[in-house]
Design a protein around this motif. Structure first.
Motif, mmCIF file in Angstrom:
data_model
loop_
_atom_site.group_PDB
_atom_site.id
_atom_site.type_symbol
_atom_site.label_atom_id
_atom_site.label_comp_id
_atom_site.label_asym_id
_atom_site.label_seq_id
_atom_site.Cartn_x
_atom_site.Cartn_y
_atom_site.Cartn_z
ATOM 1 N N ASN A 40 72.304 -20.486 -41.933
ATOM 2 C CA ASN A 40 73.129 -21.649 -42.292
ATOM 3 C C ASN A 40 74.552 -21.222 -42.634
ATOM 4 O O ASN A 40 75.472 -22.024 -42.553
ATOM 5 C CB ASN A 40 72.541 -22.378 -43.498
ATOM 6 C CG ASN A 40 71.292 -23.149 -43.158
ATOM 7 O OD1 ASN A 40 70.982 -23.371 -41.987
ATOM 8 N ND2 ASN A 40 70.560 -23.543 -44.173
ATOM 9 N N TYR A 41 74.722 -19.962 -43.031
ATOM 10 C CA TYR A 41 76.017 -19.504 -43.532
ATOM 11 C C TYR A 41 76.789 -18.669 -42.525
ATOM 12 O O TYR A 41 77.998 -18.565 -42.609
ATOM 13 C CB TYR A 41 75.805 -18.744 -44.842
ATOM 14 C CG TYR A 41 74.985 -19.578 -45.800
ATOM 15 C CD1 TYR A 41 75.511 -20.745 -46.347
ATOM 16 C CD2 TYR A 41 73.683 -19.263 -46.097
ATOM 17 C CE1 TYR A 41 74.762 -21.549 -47.191
ATOM 18 C CE2 TYR A 41 72.926 -20.056 -46.951
ATOM 19 C CZ TYR A 41 73.480 -21.192 -47.488
ATOM 20 O OH TYR A 41 72.728 -21.994 -48.321
ATOM 21 N N ARG A 42 76.097 -18.064 -41.593
ATOM 22 C CA ARG A 42 76.698 -17.324 -40.479
ATOM 23 C C ARG A 42 75.874 -17.621 -39.242
ATOM 24 O O ARG A 42 74.946 -16.871 -38.912
ATOM 25 C CB ARG A 42 76.727 -15.822 -40.763
ATOM 26 C CG ARG A 42 77.782 -15.415 -41.755
ATOM 27 C CD ARG A 42 78.070 -13.928 -41.576
ATOM 28 N NE ARG A 42 79.057 -13.477 -42.515
ATOM 29 C CZ ARG A 42 80.368 -13.486 -42.272
ATOM 30 N NH1 ARG A 42 80.834 -13.913 -41.145
ATOM 31 N NH2 ARG A 42 81.204 -13.037 -43.184
ATOM 32 N N PRO A 43 76.174 -18.714 -38.539
ATOM 33 C CA PRO A 43 75.325 -19.158 -37.418
ATOM 34 C C PRO A 43 75.153 -18.146 -36.298
ATOM 35 O O PRO A 43 74.203 -18.247 -35.526
ATOM 36 C CB PRO A 43 76.039 -20.414 -36.912
ATOM 37 C CG PRO A 43 76.980 -20.814 -37.979
ATOM 38 C CD PRO A 43 77.284 -19.604 -38.804
ATOM 39 N N GLU A 44 76.036 -17.163 -36.210
ATOM 40 C CA GLU A 44 75.892 -16.149 -35.164
ATOM 41 C C GLU A 44 74.785 -15.133 -35.494
ATOM 42 O O GLU A 44 74.407 -14.331 -34.656
ATOM 43 C CB GLU A 44 77.232 -15.432 -34.926
ATOM 44 C CG GLU A 44 77.682 -14.531 -36.047
ATOM 45 C CD GLU A 44 78.400 -15.220 -37.215
ATOM 46 O OE1 GLU A 44 78.926 -14.494 -38.084
ATOM 47 O OE2 GLU A 44 78.432 -16.464 -37.277
ATOM 48 N N VAL A 45 74.256 -15.172 -36.728
ATOM 49 C CA VAL A 45 73.210 -14.250 -37.171
ATOM 50 C C VAL A 45 71.853 -14.949 -37.113
ATOM 51 O O VAL A 45 71.675 -16.002 -37.727
ATOM 52 C CB VAL A 45 73.486 -13.756 -38.613
ATOM 53 C CG1 VAL A 45 72.351 -12.871 -39.107
ATOM 54 C CG2 VAL A 45 74.818 -13.025 -38.691
ATOM 55 N N VAL A 46 70.912 -14.373 -36.365
ATOM 56 C CA VAL A 46 69.540 -14.884 -36.352
ATOM 57 C C VAL A 46 68.802 -14.198 -37.497
ATOM 58 O O VAL A 46 68.787 -12.964 -37.596
ATOM 59 C CB VAL A 46 68.854 -14.605 -34.995
ATOM 60 C CG1 VAL A 46 67.386 -14.996 -35.046
ATOM 61 C CG2 VAL A 46 69.577 -15.358 -33.886
ATOM 62 N N MET A 47 68.204 -14.995 -38.352
ATOM 63 C CA MET A 47 67.623 -14.476 -39.581
ATOM 64 C C MET A 47 66.235 -13.877 -39.371
ATOM 65 O O MET A 47 65.406 -14.444 -38.663
ATOM 66 C CB MET A 47 67.547 -15.590 -40.630
ATOM 67 C CG MET A 47 68.912 -16.178 -40.991
ATOM 68 S SD MET A 47 70.127 -14.945 -41.518
ATOM 69 C CE MET A 47 69.393 -14.390 -43.045
ATOM 70 N N ASN A 48 65.991 -12.751 -40.035
ATOM 71 C CA ASN A 48 64.701 -12.075 -39.995
ATOM 72 C C ASN A 48 63.764 -12.559 -41.104
ATOM 73 O O ASN A 48 62.622 -12.103 -41.186
ATOM 74 C CB ASN A 48 64.888 -10.561 -40.156
ATOM 75 C CG ASN A 48 65.651 -9.956 -39.010
ATOM 76 O OD1 ASN A 48 65.508 -10.382 -37.863
ATOM 77 N ND2 ASN A 48 66.474 -8.965 -39.298
ATOM 78 N N HIS A 49 64.275 -13.425 -41.973
ATOM 79 C CA HIS A 49 63.509 -13.904 -43.119
ATOM 80 C C HIS A 49 63.682 -15.410 -43.272
ATOM 81 O O HIS A 49 64.653 -15.979 -42.793
ATOM 82 C CB HIS A 49 63.999 -13.231 -44.414
ATOM 83 C CG HIS A 49 63.875 -11.746 -44.389
ATOM 84 N ND1 HIS A 49 64.875 -10.931 -43.908
ATOM 85 C CD2 HIS A 49 62.864 -10.936 -44.765
ATOM 86 C CE1 HIS A 49 64.484 -9.669 -44.000
ATOM 87 N NE2 HIS A 49 63.259 -9.647 -44.518
ATOM 88 N N ILE A 50 62.755 -16.015 -44.010
ATOM 89 C CA ILE A 50 62.885 -17.404 -44.440
ATOM 90 C C ILE A 50 63.131 -17.350 -45.947
ATOM 91 O O ILE A 50 62.525 -16.538 -46.652
ATOM 92 C CB ILE A 50 61.637 -18.245 -44.055
ATOM 93 C CG1 ILE A 50 61.843 -19.716 -44.354
ATOM 94 C CG2 ILE A 50 60.374 -17.730 -44.703
ATOM 95 C CD1 ILE A 50 62.678 -20.433 -43.351
ATOM 96 N N TYR A 51 64.037 -18.173 -46.431
ATOM 97 C CA TYR A 51 64.492 -18.098 -47.813
ATOM 98 C C TYR A 51 63.968 -19.274 -48.623
ATOM 99 O O TYR A 51 63.823 -20.387 -48.113
ATOM 100 C CB TYR A 51 66.025 -18.064 -47.845
ATOM 101 C CG TYR A 51 66.565 -16.773 -47.302
ATOM 102 C CD1 TYR A 51 66.949 -15.752 -48.153
ATOM 103 C CD2 TYR A 51 66.641 -16.552 -45.934
ATOM 104 C CE1 TYR A 51 67.414 -14.540 -47.654
ATOM 105 C CE2 TYR A 51 67.101 -15.341 -45.427
ATOM 106 C CZ TYR A 51 67.488 -14.345 -46.291
ATOM 107 O OH TYR A 51 67.935 -13.145 -45.804
ATOM 108 N N PHE A 52 63.729 -19.020 -49.909
ATOM 109 C CA PHE A 52 63.276 -20.065 -50.821
ATOM 110 C C PHE A 52 63.656 -19.674 -52.242
ATOM 111 O O PHE A 52 64.100 -18.550 -52.488
ATOM 112 C CB PHE A 52 61.771 -20.315 -50.670
ATOM 113 C CG PHE A 52 60.906 -19.089 -50.829
ATOM 114 C CD1 PHE A 52 60.274 -18.821 -52.032
ATOM 115 C CD2 PHE A 52 60.715 -18.208 -49.769
ATOM 116 C CE1 PHE A 52 59.472 -17.705 -52.183
ATOM 117 C CE2 PHE A 52 59.912 -17.096 -49.903
ATOM 118 C CZ PHE A 52 59.278 -16.839 -51.124
ATOM 119 N N THR A 53 63.511 -20.590 -53.169
ATOM 120 C CA THR A 53 63.914 -20.369 -54.542
ATOM 121 C C THR A 53 62.932 -21.043 -55.489
ATOM 122 O O THR A 53 62.194 -21.945 -55.082
ATOM 123 C CB THR A 53 65.346 -20.909 -54.791
ATOM 124 O OG1 THR A 53 65.692 -20.737 -56.170
ATOM 125 C CG2 THR A 53 65.464 -22.378 -54.436
#
Length: 136
Positions: free
Chosen positions: A31-44
């Protein structure tokens, strides 16, 4: 993997329309750097933290905060803990395993339009700053 500071409940903010039982997985643009595909899912563990993520998520849908449960191991989010805050005061986590939607809550603080704009401007500065990298 560092020891997580709590056992939940956990929350995930998004603009996606999800249902109980749906799985959220890694492998999508940040969501913060759309060019980066994330290796993790985030939660809080903080509903307002998930609400902030929901407000800033891309898309035209309404911001939503879901109650989630990890399906595998998770760790403190190094993007906010190790780089910016000692410990984990934001109670932010990430997992390479899916997280499951177990409910939805509306018990979180909405941003004012002014606050939302301020956050968007901050994110734009971070995107332009090469040092604002994501630990993926």
């Amino acid at each position: 993997m560092t020891e997580a500071l709590d056992a939940g409940p956990f929350f995930h903010g998004t603009k996606a329309d999800l249902r109980v039982g749906d799985l959220l997985t890694a492998g999508f643009p940040s969501n913060y750097r759309p060019e980066v595909v994330m290796n993790h899912i985030y939660f809080t563990a903080l509903p307002d933290g998930a609400g902030l993520a929901a407000e800033l998520a891309p898309g035209d849908g309404a911001p939503r905060v879901y109650l989630v449960e990890p399906t595998g191991a998770f760790e403190n989010d190094p993007n906010v803990t190790d780089k910016k805050f000692p410990g984990n005061p934001t109670r932010s986590y990430r997992s390479s395993a899916p997280i499951r939607i177990v409910g939805e809550t509306d018990d979180w603080t909405r941003l004012t339009p002014e606050a939302r704009q301020t956050w968007r401007e901050r994110l734009a500065v971070l995107r332009a700053d090469e040092r604002g990298e994501i630990i993926n």
